[in-house]
Design an enzyme around this catalytic site. Structure first.
Site, PDB file in Angstrom:
ATOM      1  N   TYR A  31      10.564  -7.099  59.536  1.00  0.00           N
ATOM      2  CA  TYR A  31       9.171  -6.724  59.327  1.00  0.00           C
ATOM      3  C   TYR A  31       8.995  -6.047  57.961  1.00  0.00           C
ATOM      4  O   TYR A  31       9.963  -5.761  57.253  1.00  0.00           O
ATOM      5  CB  TYR A  31       8.709  -5.799  60.446  1.00  0.00           C
ATOM      6  N   SER A 263      13.854   2.458  56.248  1.00  0.00           N
ATOM      7  CA  SER A 263      14.619   1.222  56.151  1.00  0.00           C
ATOM      8  C   SER A 263      14.359   0.346  57.360  1.00  0.00           C
ATOM      9  O   SER A 263      14.222   0.838  58.484  1.00  0.00           O
ATOM     10  CB  SER A 263      16.117   1.545  56.051  1.00  0.00           C
ATOM     11  N   LYS A 264      14.307  -0.976  57.105  1.00  0.00           N
ATOM     12  CA  LYS A 264      14.172  -1.919  58.223  1.00  0.00           C
ATOM     13  C   LYS A 264      15.375  -1.830  59.148  1.00  0.00           C
ATOM     14  O   LYS A 264      15.251  -1.972  60.357  1.00  0.00           O
ATOM     15  CB  LYS A 264      14.027  -3.349  57.679  1.00  0.00           C
ATOM     16  N   ARG A 265      16.542  -1.576  58.555  1.00  0.00           N
ATOM     17  CA  ARG A 265      17.761  -1.533  59.353  1.00  0.00           C
ATOM     18  C   ARG A 265      17.736  -0.371  60.347  1.00  0.00           C
ATOM     19  O   ARG A 265      18.386  -0.418  61.383  1.00  0.00           O
ATOM     20  CB  ARG A 265      18.983  -1.399  58.438  1.00  0.00           C
TER      21      ARG A 265
END
Length: 360
Positions: A31, A263-265
């Site tokens: 996303y 962060s996406k992570r």
């Protein structure tokens, strides 16, 4: 293995000149979190402020991290936020293609040109992918760095697996300029001979960025301050090719808390998450715009900005502050997450009314 200089001359002839050109270059790995949206917004505003060109480029060379449907999320988010691009995969343009995996042959040619010019070399050392990605590589222990070029070419022709590494000068310094941080000088001995072209023929993120930014005529590069350490190596690549270096704008990170950036992570909030909580798109954009940018002068006390006001702002570039913004998750020990409270909704409605009246 001969170098076809006509190919490079033709590529140079396609580069647009004469106006500001910026790019938003996301990777379709999930996303679009708030930090990604801020980069897209700032990049868009710089282009629009200067009556320039805003480009969307999809960076999908990290094939192992690609997420199905992520590219559609990028298109949808940008459309909903009104960040319309002038060139990109879906609308075309003079320097297409705008998807990195479709430019694979281009990177290989430029890597080989850099080898011929002595600024890169073929490396046949066996290293794990994690070691390659870490950037930790001792030049002093690399026997490939000083291989005669003809010997290296013979090994390539024989089918031996290889990567192409950047040849960093053994001594001296490299200086680069950033619009937010000013001039920064580093010792070349602190820089590693980073991989430019991987064994599978795909470029690394850093190399593809330099090639694409030049060939697309990018004049201003907006990215997170975590890439400051890579800027000296970018500059050495530009120098190796004899290209003009674009204006760098490194933004301070959007922080999740005092120690961690979004962060996406880590599953940090996305634009779609904020919408699901009841926040309106104009409010989200206004919030994102102020994450690293502080208006001055008569607008110093202004809290709400229309897109037109943001485009007209003289202070287009962000600050280098390390302060962070975080939404309140509880009050007096009581959680206030989930859907926006009624008071917040009322404020959003009033803001939307103001936004619509000022943009008619």
């Amino acid at each position: 293995m001969s170098i076809d200089m006509k190919y490079f001359e033709e590529m140079e002839a396609k580069i647009p000149h004469g106006k500001v050109r910026t790019r938003f270059a996301p990777s379709p790995t999930g996303y679009m979190h708030v930090g990604n949206l801020r980069t897209a917004l700032y990049t868009y505003l710089i282009a629009r402020h200067a009556n320039g060109t805003f480009i969307l480029r999809i960076e999908d060379t990290d094939q192992g991290r690609l997420v199905e449907g992520a590219t559609d999320v990028i298109y949808r988010t940008m459309a909903e936020c009104g960040l319309s691009h002038d060139e990109g995969p879906d609308v075309g343009g003079p320097v297409a293609p705008y998807i990195q995996s479709e430019r694979r042959d281009t990177y290989g040619r430029y890597a080989e040109l850099l080898v011929e010019r002595g600024h890169a070399y073929y490396c046949f050392c066996e290293k794990a992918e994690s070691e390659e990605d870490s950037g930790e590589f001792d030049r002093a222990d690399d026997p490939c760095r000083d291989l005669p070029l003809e010997e290296a070419k013979a090994r390539v022709a024989a089918g031996e697996p290889y990567v192409i590494r950047q040849r960093i000068p053994k001594d001296g310094t490299t200086t680069f300029h950033d619009a937010s941080f000013g001039d920064i000088t580093v010792e070349n001995t602190t820089l590693d001979d980073q991989v430019l072209l991987k064994r599978d023929g795909l470029p690394t993120y850093n190399f593809a960025n330099v090639i694409d930014d030049h060939l697309m005529g990018i004049t201003h590069v907006v990215r997170g301050s975590e890439y400051l350490s890579s800027a000296p190596k970018y500059n050495l690549l530009y120098e190796g090719f004899g290209w003009e270096v674009p204006t760098y704008v490194h933004c301070s990170p959007v922080m999740r808390d005092a120690q961690h950036k979004m962060s996406k992570r880590n599953g940090d909030p996305s634009y779609e998450d904020l919408k699901a909580q009841g926040y309106l798109t104009p409010a989200i954009l206004n919030y994102v715009a102020l994450l690293g940018w502080s208006p001055r002068g008569e607008r110093a006390e202004q809290e709400f900005f229309t897109m037109e006001e943001l485009m007209d702002a003289d202070e287009v570039i962000v600050s280098s502050s390390t302060k962070f913004c975080a939404p309140a998750c509880e009050m007096n020990g009581t959680p206030i997450g989930g859907k926006a409270p009624e008071l917040v909704k009322i404020l959003q409605e009033k803001y939307l009314e103001k936004f619509e009246n000022e943009t008619k």
